[in-house]
Design an enzyme around this catalytic site. Sequence first.
Site, PDB file in Angstrom:
ATOM      1  N   HIS A 268      -6.806   3.915  -2.923  1.00 51.57           N
ATOM      2  CA  HIS A 268      -6.355   3.123  -1.768  1.00 51.57           C
ATOM      3  C   HIS A 268      -7.486   2.496  -0.982  1.00 51.57           C
ATOM      4  CE1 HIS A 268      -2.218   5.129  -1.103  1.00 51.57           C
ATOM      5  NE2 HIS A 268      -2.198   4.159  -1.988  1.00 51.57           N
ATOM      6  N   LYS A 270     -10.125   0.508   0.804  1.00 54.85           N
ATOM      7  CA  LYS A 270     -10.287  -0.941   0.940  1.00 54.85           C
ATOM      8  C   LYS A 270     -11.593  -1.181   1.671  1.00 54.85           C
ATOM      9  CE  LYS A 270      -5.296  -1.476   0.860  1.00 54.85           C
ATOM     10  NZ  LYS A 270      -5.156  -0.314  -0.053  1.00 54.85           N
ATOM     11  N   HIS A 496       0.632  -3.068   8.129  1.00 56.43           N
ATOM     12  CA  HIS A 496       0.064  -2.436   6.932  1.00 56.43           C
ATOM     13  C   HIS A 496      -1.210  -1.705   7.355  1.00 56.43           C
ATOM     14  CE1 HIS A 496      -1.738  -2.238   2.803  1.00 56.43           C
ATOM     15  NE2 HIS A 496      -0.491  -1.904   2.540  1.00 56.43           N
ATOM     16  N   LYS A 498      -3.169   1.244   9.375  1.00 54.75           N
ATOM     17  CA  LYS A 498      -2.899   2.656   9.645  1.00 54.75           C
ATOM     18  C   LYS A 498      -3.880   3.092  10.717  1.00 54.75           C
ATOM     19  CE  LYS A 498      -1.835   2.077   5.080  1.00 54.75           C
ATOM     20  NZ  LYS A 498      -1.627   0.701   4.631  1.00 54.75           N
TER      21      LYS A 498
HETATM   22  C1  K8G Z   1      -1.757   0.163  -0.537  1.00 50.76           C
HETATM   23  C2  K8G Z   1      -0.074   1.104   1.622  1.00 50.76           C
HETATM   24  C3  K8G Z   1       0.094   1.640   0.256  1.00 50.76           C
HETATM   25  C4  K8G Z   1       1.049   2.613   0.042  1.00 50.76           C
HETATM   26  C5  K8G Z   1       1.155   3.200  -1.195  1.00 50.76           C
HETATM   27  C6  K8G Z   1       0.319   2.791  -2.211  1.00 50.76           C
HETATM   28  C7  K8G Z   1      -0.615   1.787  -2.008  1.00 50.76           C
HETATM   29  C8  K8G Z   1      -0.723   1.207  -0.757  1.00 50.76           C
HETATM   30  N1  K8G Z   1       0.378   3.433  -3.466  1.00 50.76           N
HETATM   31  O1  K8G Z   1      -1.182   1.100   2.112  1.00 50.76           O
HETATM   32  O2  K8G Z   1       0.891   0.689   2.219  1.00 50.76           O
HETATM   33  O3  K8G Z   1      -0.386   3.138  -4.341  1.00 50.76           O
HETATM   34  O4  K8G Z   1       1.193   4.355  -3.674  1.00 50.76           O
HETATM   35  O5  K8G Z   1      -1.434  -0.907  -0.039  1.00 50.76           O
HETATM   36  O6  K8G Z   1      -2.912   0.413  -0.860  1.00 50.76           O
END
Ligand code: K8G
Length: 610
Positions: A268, A270, A496, A498
Amino acid sequence: MSQDSQHGKWCVSSSEEDDNDELPPSKTPPKPPQTPPSNHNSPSPVIDPSPPEVKLEPSPPPALVIGSEARQQAAKNQINPVKYESSPSLAGKRKTDSVDGAGWALSDSDDDDDLKKTTQAAPPAKKAPSPKRRKVVNERPPSPHGRVYYIDEPDDFFESTLPCQDDMFRFYLNKVTGLDKKYNNGALHIKDILSPLFGTIKESVQFNYCFDIAWMVQQYPPEFRDRPVLIVHGDKREAKARLVQQAQPFPHIRFCQAKLDIAFGTHHTKMMLLWYEEGFRVIILTSNMIRADWYQKTQGMWMSPLFPKLPKGSSDTCGESPTFFKRDLLEYLASYRAPELEDWIQRIKEHDLSETRVYLVGSTPGRYVGSDMDRWGHLRLRKLLYEHTSSIPGENQWPVVGQFSSIGSMGVDQTKWLAGEFQRTLTTLGASSLRPNTPIHLLYPSVEDVRTSLEGYPAGGSLPYSIQTAQKQLWLHSYFHRWQADATGRTHAMPHIKTYMRASPDFTELAWFLVTSSNLSKAAWGALEKNNTQVMVRSYELGVLYLPSAFNMKTFTIRKNPFPFSSSSSGFPVPFDLPPTPYAPKDQPWIWNVPYSQAPDTHGNVWVPS
Ligand code: K8G
């Protein structure tokens, strides 16, 4: 356990098999009835937060697939929207036994076995979209209204200006298309971040979960467009092959596959590493490398100062910050144990990161014991709060606020993880924390928030909370509060981002603030095992923690009117409204894989996952 590799096993656990009851946030596809069983040995498919696929020109032919089932469904709904007016015809489309999501009577009775079944029934992720989704339109983000209806970015949307230099927090939101101009003041589009105003890019690394490589390449200024880019991702097998295929027209792009050896883990994190003629910069953010993530959602980022190169011959430990950011970033990168990152680790060592005022809070997959337990996840956050904050009079009245875009399985009641170990972390303030009764407010969009958002129901394609997970933890929903952000103009730009924070009872002050990729899940934050002697983390995550002590303050003042957003004239710019508004009895959390057809969204459409 994945069969790919045994790397990343920090210690052997007997707990893996019995741990499969955890479904990471978003693993559950939107179309359970149609899904073929997946390979039992494969991690459950990951969602792929793709936008509606309307390919940019020029696009690498053949266009490649980016998109999970649900996000593809979201895309389909946008290209062939199901109109509210046409809803009588929905009767045939809907599962006969399904009830509309707006009125879902969530049953309490399901046991964990259902989750295992669901997990096994999950379909492969990132399936090919139908050919018509690959239509080339033009260089604009996909419109949630379909191809005939666009909101254009205003002419000056892509005009980059340097955010003001005295900005001590360096915390930014993304520009959102469709907002009054003043609300994008101080916000950054990806083109701004990569613009020559910030530095002359020599090489870069993009860490992320989801990539549209052709789109990503277009975001770099033309003069830097062929400079080497390393992509750090977690895709395996077919998904990896598709990712590599996407980059075929771009010989300057290389890949680094992050090891994911624990089931249900995802990459995840970034982050951008930008190496300039003038130095080096780090961006830690919440947006995927896809257009939809930079269009009408609320995203956050921390942008480092420009780190100058150290004088030749400086020792590796030079250029450390008071927050040990350099050490911690190097440790995070080392955790990949990836040869592709070695040059970058060396480059970072050669730069002066001493101006950094934030702490790095990362997660990297593994099972950690002893002194390794507080290196990652929530135990890392706990350690930082323990060491660098101090108790506050009446602190048990200081609420914790957690805000996220997906939710994992947290067990049959709050004692299993949330109100036990996770709340213990979030309520830590120095060495002597008074915890009882600390309020905990969780912010997650309601169905109504999504329905009335700029994107409409398709925004729910990036809020992958599944019915299978939700119905097992109805207890959680009593913590929920709406997504409201009138002060930043982003009430209708679904989060999106957090964030996690500790606020004063009147919401005028902050004891700390964290922006991160970590959703509310054990996979992201880690969970204690073996009588609390081990912590297990499934995913890669990254965020930055703001502590007042690093700014020579006792607390941060919360800014009343955070505009322009980036200038820190006074106080911390919390990106949403405080105090949070609790869900009313009629409010339901957004669940992505149930239908909503009682009321039309902002574009006159309904949501019918099929
Ligand atoms: C993402 C999010 C998210 C939620 C779940 C997953 C990826 C993401 N996943 O941040 O909302 O791989 O299960 O955007 O990285």
